[in-house]
Design an enzyme around this catalytic site. Sequence first.
Site, mmCIF file in Angstrom:
data_model
loop_
_atom_site.group_PDB
_atom_site.id
_atom_site.type_symbol
_atom_site.label_atom_id
_atom_site.label_comp_id
_atom_site.label_asym_id
_atom_site.label_seq_id
_atom_site.Cartn_x
_atom_site.Cartn_y
_atom_site.Cartn_z
ATOM 1 N N ASN A 192 0.830 -1.202 0.000
ATOM 2 C CA ASN A 192 0.000 0.000 0.000
ATOM 3 C C ASN A 192 0.866 1.255 0.000
ATOM 4 O O ASN A 192 1.956 1.295 0.589
ATOM 5 C CB ASN A 192 -1.032 -0.004 1.132
ATOM 6 C CG ASN A 192 -0.478 -0.312 2.512
ATOM 7 O OD1 ASN A 192 0.574 -0.930 2.650
ATOM 8 N ND2 ASN A 192 -1.192 0.109 3.524
ATOM 9 N N GLU A 247 0.321 5.292 0.606
ATOM 10 C CA GLU A 247 -0.624 6.328 1.044
ATOM 11 C C GLU A 247 -0.204 7.700 0.523
ATOM 12 O O GLU A 247 0.838 7.853 -0.118
ATOM 13 C CB GLU A 247 -0.737 6.273 2.570
ATOM 14 C CG GLU A 247 -1.295 4.924 3.015
ATOM 15 C CD GLU A 247 -1.479 4.772 4.507
ATOM 16 O OE1 GLU A 247 -0.961 5.611 5.273
ATOM 17 O OE2 GLU A 247 -2.168 3.807 4.903
ATOM 18 N N CYS A 283 -4.154 0.561 -2.399
ATOM 19 C CA CYS A 283 -4.011 -0.686 -1.638
ATOM 20 C C CYS A 283 -2.907 -1.565 -2.220
ATOM 21 O O CYS A 283 -2.554 -1.455 -3.409
ATOM 22 C CB CYS A 283 -5.312 -1.468 -1.652
ATOM 23 S SG CYS A 283 -6.608 -0.779 -0.611
ATOM 24 N N GLU A 285 -3.119 -4.701 -2.975
ATOM 25 C CA GLU A 285 -3.641 -5.545 -4.055
ATOM 26 C C GLU A 285 -3.643 -4.785 -5.383
ATOM 27 O O GLU A 285 -3.344 -5.347 -6.440
ATOM 28 C CB GLU A 285 -5.066 -6.002 -3.742
ATOM 29 C CG GLU A 285 -5.190 -6.837 -2.488
ATOM 30 C CD GLU A 285 -5.482 -5.997 -1.243
ATOM 31 O OE1 GLU A 285 -4.906 -4.909 -1.099
ATOM 32 O OE2 GLU A 285 -6.278 -6.465 -0.428
ATOM 33 N N CYS A 329 -10.264 -5.129 0.760
ATOM 34 C CA CYS A 329 -11.384 -4.189 0.844
ATOM 35 C C CYS A 329 -12.330 -4.421 -0.336
ATOM 36 O O CYS A 329 -12.013 -5.142 -1.285
ATOM 37 C CB CYS A 329 -10.866 -2.746 0.856
ATOM 38 S SG CYS A 329 -10.318 -2.160 -0.765
ATOM 39 N N CYS A 352 -10.943 -3.665 -3.765
ATOM 40 C CA CYS A 352 -9.923 -4.620 -4.234
ATOM 41 C C CYS A 352 -10.549 -5.964 -4.602
ATOM 42 O O CYS A 352 -10.053 -6.647 -5.485
ATOM 43 C CB CYS A 352 -8.819 -4.773 -3.198
ATOM 44 S SG CYS A 352 -7.717 -3.338 -3.202
#
Length: 133
Positions: A43, A45, A54, A56, A87, A90
């Site tokens: 991930n 940010e 993310c 993924e 999530c 994803c």
Amino acid sequence: MSTLDKLFEAARAIQANAYVPYSRFKVGAAILTSDGRVFVGCNVENAAYPVGSCAEAGAISAMIAGGADRIAAIVVMGDGEHLVTPCGGCRQRIREFAFPDTPIHVAGPEGIRKSFTLGELLPYSFGPDNLSL
Ligand code: THU
């Protein structure tokens, strides 16, 4: 070492590279493709919080950039006591390149914690076939 062990190790290694100054929650993802290759992501940010991405999503981008487009299995790993299941966004991203029976393994630092199929995490999903008229 089994293929799943290799995937786990790849997810663990890339998790360390996560850029998470805001959540402090590092996630790593490793995809095994149908042609036996492994692609990883972590991930990343951003100070503008919603723009973060993310693990993924990063692994899927690497897979596509590498010329593969079939996910045979994926390991997602994070710390803490709870399962780091993908999530919602994803799950849909994985759906594009996987089948309902594709395994999604959720891991912690100590190993695989629980394995799901994509169909379990995203039942009755909307995918490429749903677009055919
Ligand atoms: N995160 C992932 O990378 N993958 C998931 O499946 C769940 C959440 C990241 C997003 C954010 O950087 C941090 O974990 C906390 O939500």
